[in-house]
Design a protein around this motif. Structure first.
Motif, mmCIF file in Angstrom:
data_model
loop_
_atom_site.group_PDB
_atom_site.id
_atom_site.type_symbol
_atom_site.label_atom_id
_atom_site.label_comp_id
_atom_site.label_asym_id
_atom_site.label_seq_id
_atom_site.Cartn_x
_atom_site.Cartn_y
_atom_site.Cartn_z
ATOM 1 N N GLU A 234 0.836 -1.197 0.000
ATOM 2 C CA GLU A 234 0.000 0.000 0.000
ATOM 3 C C GLU A 234 0.874 1.252 0.000
ATOM 4 O O GLU A 234 1.827 1.362 0.756
ATOM 5 C CB GLU A 234 -0.894 -0.017 1.238
ATOM 6 C CG GLU A 234 -1.865 1.152 1.343
ATOM 7 C CD GLU A 234 -2.664 1.083 2.626
ATOM 8 O OE1 GLU A 234 -3.838 1.469 2.615
ATOM 9 O OE2 GLU A 234 -2.103 0.628 3.658
ATOM 10 N N PRO B 218 -10.523 -2.830 -3.117
ATOM 11 C CA PRO B 218 -9.819 -4.053 -2.684
ATOM 12 C C PRO B 218 -9.876 -5.180 -3.706
ATOM 13 O O PRO B 218 -8.903 -5.928 -3.878
ATOM 14 C CB PRO B 218 -10.552 -4.438 -1.396
ATOM 15 C CG PRO B 218 -11.177 -3.176 -0.918
ATOM 16 C CD PRO B 218 -11.515 -2.386 -2.128
ATOM 17 N N THR C 120 -0.614 -12.407 3.199
ATOM 18 C CA THR C 120 -1.155 -11.079 3.483
ATOM 19 C C THR C 120 -0.621 -10.569 4.818
ATOM 20 O O THR C 120 -0.410 -11.352 5.753
ATOM 21 C CB THR C 120 -2.700 -11.094 3.552
ATOM 22 O OG1 THR C 120 -3.124 -11.978 4.597
ATOM 23 C CG2 THR C 120 -3.300 -11.528 2.233
ATOM 24 N N LEU D 226 -1.996 -7.580 7.136
ATOM 25 C CA LEU D 226 -3.081 -6.617 7.269
ATOM 26 C C LEU D 226 -2.987 -5.892 8.605
ATOM 27 O O LEU D 226 -2.579 -6.466 9.614
ATOM 28 C CB LEU D 226 -4.433 -7.315 7.178
ATOM 29 C CG LEU D 226 -4.677 -8.198 5.949
ATOM 30 C CD1 LEU D 226 -6.047 -8.862 6.052
ATOM 31 C CD2 LEU D 226 -4.565 -7.390 4.682
ATOM 32 N N ARG D 227 -3.391 -4.630 8.612
ATOM 33 C CA ARG D 227 -3.483 -3.904 9.881
ATOM 34 C C ARG D 227 -4.646 -4.455 10.704
ATOM 35 O O ARG D 227 -5.625 -4.960 10.150
ATOM 36 C CB ARG D 227 -3.686 -2.412 9.620
ATOM 37 C CG ARG D 227 -2.472 -1.704 9.025
ATOM 38 C CD ARG D 227 -2.721 -0.206 8.918
ATOM 39 N NE ARG D 227 -3.801 0.065 7.990
ATOM 40 C CZ ARG D 227 -3.645 0.228 6.677
ATOM 41 N NH1 ARG D 227 -2.438 0.120 6.140
ATOM 42 N NH2 ARG D 227 -4.678 0.484 5.912
ATOM 43 N N THR E 165 -8.013 -3.164 9.724
ATOM 44 C CA THR E 165 -8.505 -3.350 8.357
ATOM 45 C C THR E 165 -9.974 -3.767 8.403
ATOM 46 O O THR E 165 -10.319 -4.743 9.070
ATOM 47 C CB THR E 165 -7.694 -4.428 7.624
ATOM 48 O OG1 THR E 165 -6.319 -4.031 7.571
ATOM 49 C CG2 THR E 165 -8.219 -4.618 6.201
ATOM 50 N N TRP F 261 -13.227 -4.849 3.582
ATOM 51 C CA TRP F 261 -12.057 -4.794 2.689
ATOM 52 C C TRP F 261 -11.602 -6.208 2.357
ATOM 53 O O TRP F 261 -11.367 -6.529 1.189
ATOM 54 C CB TRP F 261 -10.936 -4.014 3.366
ATOM 55 C CG TRP F 261 -9.821 -3.622 2.435
ATOM 56 C CD1 TRP F 261 -9.638 -2.415 1.842
ATOM 57 C CD2 TRP F 261 -8.735 -4.464 1.974
ATOM 58 N NE1 TRP F 261 -8.511 -2.438 1.031
ATOM 59 C CE2 TRP F 261 -7.940 -3.673 1.092
ATOM 60 C CE3 TRP F 261 -8.366 -5.780 2.208
ATOM 61 C CZ2 TRP F 261 -6.806 -4.173 0.459
ATOM 62 C CZ3 TRP F 261 -7.242 -6.292 1.569
ATOM 63 C CH2 TRP F 261 -6.468 -5.505 0.710
ATOM 64 N N SER G 157 -0.326 -9.834 10.882
ATOM 65 C CA SER G 157 -0.727 -8.444 11.076
ATOM 66 C C SER G 157 0.497 -7.550 10.935
ATOM 67 O O SER G 157 1.640 -8.005 11.049
ATOM 68 C CB SER G 157 -1.364 -8.252 12.453
ATOM 69 O OG SER G 157 -0.422 -8.542 13.477
ATOM 70 N N LEU H 211 -0.438 -1.911 4.484
ATOM 71 C CA LEU H 211 -0.950 -3.226 4.109
ATOM 72 C C LEU H 211 -0.087 -3.807 2.991
ATOM 73 O O LEU H 211 0.373 -3.091 2.107
ATOM 74 C CB LEU H 211 -2.394 -3.071 3.675
ATOM 75 C CG LEU H 211 -3.236 -4.291 3.340
ATOM 76 C CD1 LEU H 211 -4.698 -3.994 3.627
ATOM 77 C CD2 LEU H 211 -3.063 -4.679 1.887
#
Length: 313
Positions: A48, A58, A87, A89-90, A93, A97, A123, A128
């Protein structure tokens, strides 16, 4: 996001997996390659703020991630079978999404007849990130390399060049895109998977970092130079309407995922026939003078660029 990591995997990713993935219930997949084929493996990631914008849909992020990897296979003449997905991801998120991201994967899995083999999730406190390792096959000895171009070969490209770069400029507010054409090309490239070009290609690469820079990779690996004419580089109607002031951006911006092909000089008719509905354009030739790329303007003068393509570092 709600639920545990394993609940999210079961909800969003298990439906994308086939038998090789064992329901995503084990630590690895079990896959038997087609008999007599050579594996083709590639990995690419999207971060990102680097490879996509925070407000990009997304589903488009997911599809572009798959297509970037599919394009790498296409550049070697390979056919895809499946992929591994990672992945980061925060914690904040949104669930929506992830749902849209998974739906985007499902759409292109169906289109390109591929399956999810497995992967990993974690995470991150930072931007991201998602990464795909694409797994495919090619006939033994049939893979195209960057190192096979020969002096006298023609330089061809598929499709049109520069729309994705102009899409980024439009997203930055520097270029009008009222038709949405540039945005569409930036978000959803068309990997040239499955072109039946056996025996017609000496070398190939996809245009990910910019036409001039990626053509230079073929030159350096093959020990040849290249001369191309800027006026021959195919442009969409929207790019032509944007004007000549965007020419350098089109030639060096990248993200098109079209193919650059080194082909024998007498193979043009066969190449066009094999490509079918995929447009292919001759833009120059390979030479034995050096390993550099020379770009000529419409007056035949050598062009100079502030940069030749995208660089991460």
């Amino acid at each position: 996001m709600s639920g545990t990591e394993f609940e999210r995997i079961a909800r969003y990713f298990a439906p994308l997996a086939d038998e090789a993935a064992l329901g995503l219930s084990d630590d690895a997949a079990l896959w038997t390659p087609p008999y007599g084929k050579t594996l083709v493996l590639t990995v690419d990631q999207m971060v990102e703020g680097v490879h996509f914008l925070p407000d990009d849909p997304p589903g488009c992020v997911a599809r572009k991630l798959l297509r970037r990897n599919l394009s790498d296979l296409a550049a070697m003449g390979g056919e895809p079978d499946g992929y591994l997905l990672t992945t980061a991801l925060r914690v904040d998120t949104p669930e929506a999404w992830l749902a849209e991201f998974a739906e985007g994967l499902a759409r292109d899995q169906k289109r390109y007849r591929i399956e999810l083999f497995g992967g990993d999730s974690t995470s991150t406190p930072g931007p991201l990130m998602a990464s795909v390792t694409m797994i495919g096959c090619v006939a033994p000895g049939a893979a195209w390399r960057r190192s096979g171009a020969r002096a006298g070969d023609a330089v061809f490209v598929t499709g049109t060049i520069g729309d994705a770069a102009l899409g980024l400029e439009a997203a930055r507010g520097k270029l009008d895109d009222s038709s949405g054409h540039f945005r569409e090309r930036r978000l959803l490239p068309e990997p040239r998977i499955g072109l039946p070009l056996a025996g017609l290609v000496h070398a190939a690469i996809d245009v990910s970092d910019g036409l001039v820079q990626d053509l230079g990779h073929i030159c350096r690996n093959s020990g040849v130079g290249a001369v191309i004419e800027a006026g021959l580089v195919p442009a969409s109607a929207a790019a032509r309407a944007a004007g000549e002031s965007w020419l350098e951006a089109r030639l060096t911006g990248g993200d098109d995922y079209e193919l650059i092909l080194a082909t024998p000089p007498d193979a043009e008719a066969a190449l066009r026939k094999a490509c079918g509905l995929v447009p292919v354009t001759k833009i120059g030739h390979f030479s034995g003078d050096s390993d550099e790329v020379v770009v000529l303007d419409r007056a035949g003068r050598r062009m100079a660029f502030t940069r030749t393509g995208w660089r991460h570092f």
